[in-house]
Design an enzyme around this catalytic site. Structure first.
Site, PDB file in Angstrom:
ATOM      1  N   LYS A 101       2.274  -3.446   7.221  1.00 43.61           N
ATOM      2  CA  LYS A 101       2.526  -3.585   5.782  1.00 43.61           C
ATOM      3  C   LYS A 101       3.953  -3.113   5.455  1.00 43.61           C
ATOM      4  O   LYS A 101       4.646  -3.734   4.647  1.00 43.61           O
ATOM      5  CB  LYS A 101       1.512  -2.767   4.971  1.00 43.61           C
ATOM      6  N   THR A 115       0.818  -1.199   0.000  1.00 45.95           N
ATOM      7  CA  THR A 115       0.000   0.000   0.000  1.00 45.95           C
ATOM      8  C   THR A 115       0.859   1.260   0.000  1.00 45.95           C
ATOM      9  O   THR A 115       1.990   1.241   0.511  1.00 45.95           O
ATOM     10  CB  THR A 115      -0.907   0.007   1.260  1.00 45.95           C
ATOM     11  N   GLU A 135       0.288   3.572   1.912  1.00 45.98           N
ATOM     12  CA  GLU A 135       0.275   4.079   3.290  1.00 45.98           C
ATOM     13  C   GLU A 135       1.602   3.855   4.010  1.00 45.98           C
ATOM     14  O   GLU A 135       1.839   4.438   5.074  1.00 45.98           O
ATOM     15  CB  GLU A 135      -0.852   3.420   4.089  1.00 45.98           C
TER      16      GLU A 135
HETATM   17  P1  NAD Z   1      -9.549  -7.574   2.067  1.00 44.21           P
HETATM   18  O1  NAD Z   1      -9.563  -7.337   3.537  1.00 44.21           O
HETATM   19  O2  NAD Z   1     -10.760  -7.311   1.255  1.00 44.21           O
HETATM   20  O3  NAD Z   1      -9.138  -9.096   1.770  1.00 44.21           O
HETATM   21  C1  NAD Z   1      -8.123  -9.753   2.505  1.00 44.21           C
HETATM   22  C2  NAD Z   1      -8.240 -11.258   2.242  1.00 44.21           C
HETATM   23  O4  NAD Z   1      -7.165 -11.915   2.942  1.00 44.21           O
HETATM   24  C3  NAD Z   1      -9.552 -11.868   2.755  1.00 44.21           C
HETATM   25  O5  NAD Z   1     -10.099 -12.741   1.799  1.00 44.21           O
HETATM   26  C4  NAD Z   1      -9.113 -12.646   4.012  1.00 44.21           C
HETATM   27  O6  NAD Z   1      -9.932 -13.771   4.285  1.00 44.21           O
HETATM   28  C5  NAD Z   1      -7.693 -13.041   3.643  1.00 44.21           C
HETATM   29  N1  NAD Z   1      -6.854 -13.296   4.828  1.00 44.21           N
HETATM   30  C6  NAD Z   1      -6.711 -12.504   5.921  1.00 44.21           C
HETATM   31  N2  NAD Z   1      -5.876 -13.077   6.799  1.00 44.21           N
HETATM   32  C7  NAD Z   1      -5.454 -14.247   6.240  1.00 44.21           C
HETATM   33  C8  NAD Z   1      -4.574 -15.276   6.652  1.00 44.21           C
HETATM   34  N3  NAD Z   1      -3.932 -15.221   7.836  1.00 44.21           N
HETATM   35  N4  NAD Z   1      -4.364 -16.323   5.827  1.00 44.21           N
HETATM   36  C9  NAD Z   1      -5.007 -16.397   4.618  1.00 44.21           C
HETATM   37  N5  NAD Z   1      -5.870 -15.447   4.190  1.00 44.21           N
HETATM   38  C10 NAD Z   1      -6.081 -14.383   4.979  1.00 44.21           C
HETATM   39  O7  NAD Z   1      -8.302  -6.734   1.530  1.00 44.21           O
HETATM   40  P2  NAD Z   1      -8.102  -5.965   0.143  1.00 44.21           P
HETATM   41  O8  NAD Z   1      -8.646  -4.595   0.270  1.00 44.21           O
HETATM   42  O9  NAD Z   1      -8.529  -6.832  -0.970  1.00 44.21           O
HETATM   43  O10 NAD Z   1      -6.515  -5.826   0.140  1.00 44.21           O
HETATM   44  C11 NAD Z   1      -5.703  -6.842  -0.466  1.00 44.21           C
HETATM   45  C12 NAD Z   1      -4.249  -6.425  -0.378  1.00 44.21           C
HETATM   46  O11 NAD Z   1      -4.070  -5.188  -1.064  1.00 44.21           O
HETATM   47  C13 NAD Z   1      -3.741  -6.204   1.041  1.00 44.21           C
HETATM   48  O12 NAD Z   1      -2.417  -6.703   1.110  1.00 44.21           O
HETATM   49  C14 NAD Z   1      -3.761  -4.696   1.206  1.00 44.21           C
HETATM   50  O13 NAD Z   1      -2.780  -4.278   2.127  1.00 44.21           O
HETATM   51  C15 NAD Z   1      -3.431  -4.251  -0.205  1.00 44.21           C
HETATM   52  N6  NAD Z   1      -3.925  -2.906  -0.614  1.00 44.21           N
HETATM   53  C16 NAD Z   1      -5.257  -2.604  -0.485  1.00 44.21           C
HETATM   54  C17 NAD Z   1      -5.709  -1.373  -0.948  1.00 44.21           C
HETATM   55  C18 NAD Z   1      -7.176  -0.991  -0.885  1.00 44.21           C
HETATM   56  O14 NAD Z   1      -7.528   0.114  -1.253  1.00 44.21           O
HETATM   57  N7  NAD Z   1      -8.083  -1.873  -0.446  1.00 44.21           N
HETATM   58  C19 NAD Z   1      -4.815  -0.461  -1.486  1.00 44.21           C
HETATM   59  C20 NAD Z   1      -3.464  -0.804  -1.588  1.00 44.21           C
HETATM   60  C21 NAD Z   1      -3.038  -2.044  -1.152  1.00 44.21           C
HETATM   61  O1  TDX Z   2     -17.185   5.724   7.146  1.00 47.10           O
HETATM   62  C1  TDX Z   2     -16.096   6.213   6.805  1.00 47.10           C
HETATM   63  N1  TDX Z   2     -15.987   7.576   6.705  1.00 47.10           N
HETATM   64  C2  TDX Z   2     -14.829   8.188   6.339  1.00 47.10           C
HETATM   65  O2  TDX Z   2     -14.780   9.426   6.267  1.00 47.10           O
HETATM   66  C3  TDX Z   2     -14.938   5.405   6.497  1.00 47.10           C
HETATM   67  C4  TDX Z   2     -15.020   3.901   6.607  1.00 47.10           C
HETATM   68  C5  TDX Z   2     -13.775   6.040   6.120  1.00 47.10           C
HETATM   69  N2  TDX Z   2     -13.708   7.396   6.043  1.00 47.10           N
HETATM   70  C6  TDX Z   2     -12.476   8.044   5.565  1.00 47.10           C
HETATM   71  C7  TDX Z   2     -11.177   7.566   6.183  1.00 47.10           C
HETATM   72  C8  TDX Z   2     -10.190   7.729   5.033  1.00 47.10           C
HETATM   73  O3  TDX Z   2      -9.717   9.066   4.976  1.00 47.10           O
HETATM   74  O4  TDX Z   2     -12.374   7.694   4.176  1.00 47.10           O
HETATM   75  C9  TDX Z   2     -11.021   7.470   3.776  1.00 47.10           C
HETATM   76  C10 TDX Z   2     -10.880   6.060   3.238  1.00 47.10           C
HETATM   77  O5  TDX Z   2     -11.053   5.164   4.335  1.00 47.10           O
HETATM   78  P1  TDX Z   2     -10.887   3.568   4.174  1.00 47.10           P
HETATM   79  O6  TDX Z   2     -11.819   3.069   3.126  1.00 47.10           O
HETATM   80  O7  TDX Z   2     -10.962   2.965   5.535  1.00 47.10           O
HETATM   81  O8  TDX Z   2      -9.439   3.441   3.534  1.00 47.10           O
HETATM   82  P2  TDX Z   2      -7.960   3.918   4.018  1.00 47.10           P
HETATM   83  O9  TDX Z   2      -7.859   3.979   5.495  1.00 47.10           O
HETATM   84  O10 TDX Z   2      -7.585   5.113   3.206  1.00 47.10           O
HETATM   85  O11 TDX Z   2      -7.117   2.620   3.537  1.00 47.10           O
HETATM   86  C11 TDX Z   2      -7.435   1.978   2.285  1.00 47.10           C
HETATM   87  O12 TDX Z   2      -6.526   2.304   1.286  1.00 47.10           O
HETATM   88  C12 TDX Z   2      -5.217   1.839   1.453  1.00 47.10           C
HETATM   89  C13 TDX Z   2      -7.473   0.457   2.458  1.00 47.10           C
HETATM   90  O13 TDX Z   2      -8.427   0.120   3.481  1.00 47.10           O
HETATM   91  C14 TDX Z   2      -6.121  -0.072   2.789  1.00 47.10           C
HETATM   92  O14 TDX Z   2      -6.134  -1.500   2.849  1.00 47.10           O
HETATM   93  C15 TDX Z   2      -5.168   0.357   1.718  1.00 47.10           C
HETATM   94  O15 TDX Z   2      -3.861  -0.020   2.055  1.00 47.10           O
END
Ligand code: NAD
Ligand code: TDX
Length: 332
Positions: free
Chosen positions: A152, A121, A123
């Site tokens: 991370k 990420t 972050e």
């Molecule tokens: P998510 O929480 O939707 O999915 C995570 C998955 O990992 C789930 O299916 C969960 O069951 C599985 N999991 C958790 N712990 C586990 C374990 N111990 N063993 C096996 N499986 C396990 O997450 P996401 O938003 O899809 O994020 C996926 C990856 O991308 C993460 O590494 C996150 O840090 C990274 N990432 C996410 C975002 C975002 O905006 N969501 C942005 C940048 C990077």
């Molecule tokens: O109800 C809400 N209201 C609100 O204002 C929620 C759930 C979040 N927020 C704000 C917090 C953040 O500034 O919105 C922004 C986005 O929040 P999240 O969806 O929780 O994401 P963030 O914390 O930015 O992290 C996401 O992006 C980077 C993913 O969850 C991470 O897994 C990824 O690494």
């Protein structure tokens, strides 16, 4: 053709990756997923049985991981505890899954000399001031804020050390905030869409001036496939699509797209240590690997995402009440 082991493939980005990869390549895929609260096998429904299998298990299980890695050509590691707010409430699973789980995978790819791609990420770089002209680049020092982002960051550093010390064939990508179908309703955009469907006013943390750099999940996954094909071993690629928007603007866009008044939301408690702004400079990815985002119109992508949540209430409904209860307990 290759056999991919995709960890976390029942989660948001991982499940979209599996659909994307099976549609666009002739690879076969094994998903390893613990099916935590964030993993949903319904996200993998309808995939071709001769090219896809789901192994339910924990990435911290060294024996299981070793056996699955031994028959893979490449590992794509998405599995993580991913929600910042949860990490503030209980950091322990973040340290375990994100750090110990990554260690377990690295030891297996080292033992079997298997190509490894590590999903991370933006972050890890901490945050930027609103008026800072700089964006994150791969050279920027790590400065994570939360238990989530520090776990991370630690996992990324393990990968770098395994490349340098043991010659593991790994790449890393650090992506900005993803949006699209199959994202858990705890996250910002799905939470607000499903609140509006349920007649609840959207909830903005703090002032809502915090900026996130939005990218469609398919653009993220296209970049991951490209890095797997042509990325340089040991390299870090930042993935972002020049999508900076503040949270208030995003809430207003969701409200208007769903036929509501743009001001019909409420301010709730801020997140402790809330990062102000993320912004990605994806020059290396574009210049070296020729990747470009396809989803350049955020409003269109948002409308399609809203349509997906409207059409797939069965998918998100079982999670909604628990998410709202835990937010309410924090005054959010
Ligand atoms: P998510 O929480 O939707 O999915 C995570 C998955 O990992 C789930 O299916 C969960 O069951 C599985 N999991 C958790 N712990 C586990 C374990 N111990 N063993 C096996 N499986 C396990 O997450 P996401 O938003 O899809 O994020 C996926 C990856 O991308 C993460 O590494 C996150 O840090 C990274 N990432 C996410 C975002 C975002 O905006 N969501 C942005 C940048 C990077
Ligand atoms: O109800 C809400 N209201 C609100 O204002 C929620 C759930 C979040 N927020 C704000 C917090 C953040 O500034 O919105 C922004 C986005 O929040 P999240 O969806 O929780 O994401 P963030 O914390 O930015 O992290 C996401 O992006 C980077 C993913 O969850 C991470 O897994 C990824 O690494």
């Amino acid at each position: 053709m290759a056999h991919l082991l995709v960890t976390g493939g029942a989660g948001f980005i991982g499940s979209n990756f599996v659909h994307h990869a099976l549609e666009r390549t002739d690879h076969t895929v094994t998903v390893l997923d613990k099916l935590t609260y964030a993993g949903n096998p319904a996200s993998l429904a309808g995939l071709p049985a001769d090219r896809f299998e789901l192994a339910t298990g924990d990435i911290c299980d060294r024996g299981l991981v070793d056996a699955l890695v031994s028959r893979a050509d490449a590992v794509v590691h998405f599995a993580a505890e991913s929600h910042n707010d949860n990490s503030l409430n209980d950091p322990e699973p973040f340290v375990r899954t994100n750090l110990v789980g990554t260690f377990s995978l690295l030891e297996a790819v080292r033992a079997h000399d298997v190509r490894y791609h590590h999903i991370s990420t933006d972050e890890v770089y901490g945050d930027l001031e609103l008026d800072d002209p700089e964006r994150f680049t791969p050279e920027r020092p790590y400065n994570p804020s939360s238990p989530y982002s520090s776990s991370k960051a630690g996992s990324d550093l393990l990968v770098r050390a395994w490349v340098r010390s043991f010659g593991v064939r790994a790449t890393i990508s650090n992506c900005s905030n993803n949006y699209g179908p199959r994202q858990h309703v705890e996250k910002f955009i799905p939470r607000q869409i499903t609140n509006i469907i349920d007649g609840i006013r959207p909830k903005l943390y703090g002032t809502g001036l915090n900026v996130r750099d939005w990218i469609h999940v398919d653009d993220h996954n296209a970049a991951v496939l490209r890095i797997l094909e042509a990325g340089r071993i040991g390299q870090t690629y930042l993935i972002g699509a020049d999508g900076e928007l503040d949270n208030r603007t995003v809430i207003e866009k969701i409200l208007v797209a769903m036929g509501r008044d743009a001001g019909d939301y409420e301010h709730v408690n801020d997140r402790p240590g809330h990062d102000m702004r993320y912004a990605i400079d994806a020059t290396r990815l574009r210049a070296e690997l020729g990747w470009e985002p396809v989803y350049r119109d955020f409003d269109a992508g948002l409308t399609a995402t809203i349509d997906w949540y409207r059409a797939n209430e069965d998918w998100w409904r079982p999670q909604k009440a628990a998410v709202e209860a835990s937010c309410a307990a924090r005054g959010q």
